[in-house]
Design a protein around this motif. Structure first.
Motif, PDB file in Angstrom:
ATOM      1  N   UNK A   7     -11.710   3.170  -7.582  1.00 38.51           N
ATOM      2  CA  UNK A   7     -11.729   3.163  -6.129  1.00 38.51           C
ATOM      3  C   UNK A   7     -13.115   2.702  -5.681  1.00 38.51           C
ATOM      4  N   UNK A   8     -13.183   1.549  -4.992  1.00 42.84           N
ATOM      5  CA  UNK A   8     -14.475   1.025  -4.538  1.00 42.84           C
ATOM      6  C   UNK A   8     -14.869   1.607  -3.186  1.00 42.84           C
ATOM      7  N   UNK A   9     -13.897   1.763  -2.305  1.00 44.54           N
ATOM      8  CA  UNK A   9     -14.096   2.523  -1.061  1.00 44.54           C
ATOM      9  C   UNK A   9     -12.714   2.813  -0.476  1.00 44.54           C
ATOM     10  N   UNK A  10     -12.655   3.339   0.734  1.00 44.13           N
ATOM     11  CA  UNK A  10     -11.371   3.733   1.325  1.00 44.13           C
ATOM     12  C   UNK A  10     -10.395   2.578   1.489  1.00 44.13           C
ATOM     13  N   UNK A  11     -10.936   1.353   1.516  1.00 51.45           N
ATOM     14  CA  UNK A  11     -10.081   0.196   1.799  1.00 51.45           C
ATOM     15  C   UNK A  11      -9.972  -0.793   0.629  1.00 51.45           C
ATOM     16  N   UNK A  12     -10.706  -0.541  -0.450  1.00 45.52           N
ATOM     17  CA  UNK A  12     -10.728  -1.481  -1.578  1.00 45.52           C
ATOM     18  C   UNK A  12     -10.603  -0.729  -2.905  1.00 45.52           C
ATOM     19  N   UNK A  20      -1.894 -10.293 -13.801  1.00 47.80           N
ATOM     20  CA  UNK A  20      -3.314 -10.661 -13.770  1.00 47.80           C
ATOM     21  C   UNK A  20      -4.222  -9.633 -14.444  1.00 47.80           C
ATOM     22  N   UNK A  21      -3.641  -8.616 -15.078  1.00 47.56           N
ATOM     23  CA  UNK A  21      -4.384  -7.529 -15.729  1.00 47.56           C
ATOM     24  C   UNK A  21      -5.063  -6.629 -14.699  1.00 47.56           C
ATOM     25  N   UNK A  22      -6.199  -7.075 -14.138  1.00 47.20           N
ATOM     26  CA  UNK A  22      -6.876  -6.274 -13.117  1.00 47.20           C
ATOM     27  C   UNK A  22      -7.034  -7.075 -11.842  1.00 47.20           C
ATOM     28  N   UNK A  23      -6.744  -6.432 -10.706  1.00 48.53           N
ATOM     29  CA  UNK A  23      -6.899  -7.106  -9.419  1.00 48.53           C
ATOM     30  C   UNK A  23      -7.660  -6.204  -8.457  1.00 48.53           C
ATOM     31  N   UNK A  24      -8.308  -6.832  -7.478  1.00 47.79           N
ATOM     32  CA  UNK A  24      -8.940  -6.101  -6.389  1.00 47.79           C
ATOM     33  C   UNK A  24      -7.976  -6.145  -5.213  1.00 47.79           C
ATOM     34  N   UNK A  25      -7.587  -4.971  -4.725  1.00 52.12           N
ATOM     35  CA  UNK A  25      -6.675  -4.872  -3.590  1.00 52.12           C
ATOM     36  C   UNK A  25      -7.440  -4.459  -2.349  1.00 52.12           C
ATOM     37  N   UNK A  26      -7.173  -5.109  -1.234  1.00 55.35           N
ATOM     38  CA  UNK A  26      -7.834  -4.798   0.027  1.00 55.35           C
ATOM     39  C   UNK A  26      -6.786  -4.460   1.072  1.00 55.35           C
ATOM     40  N   UNK A  27      -6.941  -3.311   1.734  1.00 54.97           N
ATOM     41  CA  UNK A  27      -5.999  -2.899   2.775  1.00 54.97           C
ATOM     42  C   UNK A  27      -6.505  -1.663   3.483  1.00 54.97           C
ATOM     43  N   UNK A  28      -6.171  -1.510   4.742  1.00 57.17           N
ATOM     44  CA  UNK A  28      -6.636  -0.384   5.542  1.00 57.17           C
ATOM     45  C   UNK A  28      -6.190   0.943   4.928  1.00 57.17           C
ATOM     46  N   UNK A  29      -7.173   1.768   4.526  1.00 63.09           N
ATOM     47  CA  UNK A  29      -6.889   3.099   3.988  1.00 63.09           C
ATOM     48  C   UNK A  29      -6.248   3.102   2.620  1.00 63.09           C
ATOM     49  N   UNK A  40      -0.248   2.927  -6.622  1.00 60.59           N
ATOM     50  CA  UNK A  40      -0.364   2.365  -5.281  1.00 60.59           C
ATOM     51  C   UNK A  40       0.609   1.197  -5.164  1.00 60.59           C
ATOM     52  N   UNK A  41       1.234   1.072  -4.010  1.00 62.87           N
ATOM     53  CA  UNK A  41       2.170  -0.029  -3.795  1.00 62.87           C
ATOM     54  C   UNK A  41       1.397  -1.315  -3.525  1.00 62.87           C
ATOM     55  N   UNK A  42       1.602  -2.311  -4.391  1.00 61.48           N
ATOM     56  CA  UNK A  42       0.881  -3.571  -4.259  1.00 61.48           C
ATOM     57  C   UNK A  42       1.165  -4.290  -2.953  1.00 61.48           C
ATOM     58  N   UNK A  43       2.381  -4.089  -2.410  1.00 63.20           N
ATOM     59  CA  UNK A  43       2.722  -4.794  -1.178  1.00 63.20           C
ATOM     60  C   UNK A  43       2.027  -4.208   0.050  1.00 63.20           C
ATOM     61  N   UNK A  44       1.338  -3.078  -0.120  1.00 60.70           N
ATOM     62  CA  UNK A  44       0.577  -2.499   0.992  1.00 60.70           C
ATOM     63  C   UNK A  44      -0.784  -3.188   1.162  1.00 60.70           C
ATOM     64  N   UNK A  45      -1.182  -3.934   0.150  1.00 61.87           N
ATOM     65  CA  UNK A  45      -2.472  -4.640   0.217  1.00 61.87           C
ATOM     66  C   UNK A  45      -2.360  -5.851   1.135  1.00 61.87           C
TER      67      UNK A  45
END
Length: 276
Positions: A7-12, A20-29, A40-45
């Motif tokens: 967990x990088x922060x509340x949104x990332x 892709x093995x590892x991905x960075x996901x960005x989304x509100x909260x 975590x649901x990938x489609x929420x990103x």
């Protein structure tokens, strides 16, 4: 559902991805109350991209300490534009390098500080496709942030794009651009001329130098031009000797062997310029 790895922060967050093995996901909260091992649901990103290297993940985490989320979103849109224009997925490090560069560039612009780029012409000549997309990127930023980015910044963005496309470090790309500028200066001093950067002879010379550096770096040597070399040596000794001076500078900078045939092509360009 994807598995949370960091967990990088509340949104990332960094998550495991089946493709892709590892991905960075960005989304509100998206990262709120999440722990390592949670799903975590990938489609929420809203956005996602790949950062494979641990070092890149740490650098991106540090980036988030001073770059706000809206700017991160703008940068992801910009990188999508570049990838769409070239129909290729860029080296993931551009998410760090270009974001960091533009964040501080825009900060300086808002403070009224000027951005100078002594290699702008050489950059445009060397990387015309990247330069055109960089112009589009600047237009997009100007519209989104209601600012006016100076022309010199287009050149810096061009180098970032070229670096990500070719997977060469920005330092190496910068070094090649500066080498061309140094070679042009030596030619002007040796021939006692001042080249018009819009003159077709100058444009052809810079394009040739750029392609020569690319070939030499990749060790794609040219055919032997021994008969023509002897003719040019006799007919145009000044330009021929200058071509060897330039080749020595290139050899020292690139740490590569320069083929003798290069003297032929350089001499022909120099002879055209010497008519000034």
């Amino acid at each position: 559902m994807l598995l949370v790895k960091k967990v990088l922060n509340n949104n990332v967050i960094v998550a495991e991805h089946p493709e892709y093995e590892e991905v960075v996901l960005i989304g509100k909260g998206l990262g709120f109350n999440k722990k390592i091992g949670d799903t975590v649901a990938g489609d929420k990103a809203e956005k996602f991209f790949v950062l494979r290297e641990e070092k890149d993940q740490e650098q991106y985490k540090q980036l988030l300490n001073y770059v706000d989320e809206s700017f991160i979103g703008l940068m992801n849109d910009i990188i999508e534009i570049v990838e769409d224009r070239f129909s290729i997925r860029l080296n993931e490090h551009i998410h760090i390098s270009l974001t960091d560069h533009l964040f501080y560039a825009i900060k300086r612009i808002k403070q009224g500080l000027d951005i100078k780029n002594p290699f702008l012409n050489e950059t445009e000549l060397a990387y015309p496709k990247e330069f055109a997309v960089a112009c589009e990127v600047v237009d997009h930023i100007n519209d989104e942030l209601n600012i006016l980015i100076p022309p010199g910044e287009v050149g810096f963005i061009t180098l970032h794009i070229h670096s990500a496309l070719t997977r060469r470090t920005l330092r190496e790309v910068n070094r090649h651009t500066q080498l061309i500028s140094e070679l042009v200066l030596v030619i002007e001093e040796s021939l006692n001329i001042k080249m018009d950067h819009k003159d077709t002879r100058y444009l052809r010379l810079v394009r040739h130098l750029h392609h020569a550096i690319e070939r030499i770096t990749k060790e794609q040597y040219m055919d032997n031009q021994e008969p023509l070399k002897k003719v040019l040596q006799a007919e145009y000794p000044l330009c021929y000797n200058l071509s060897w001076k330039l080749m020595k500078i290139m050899q020292q900078a690139l740490k590569k062997t320069i083929p003798d045939a290069e003297a032929v092509y350089l001499t022909l360009h120099l002879q055209q310029l010497s008519k000034q």
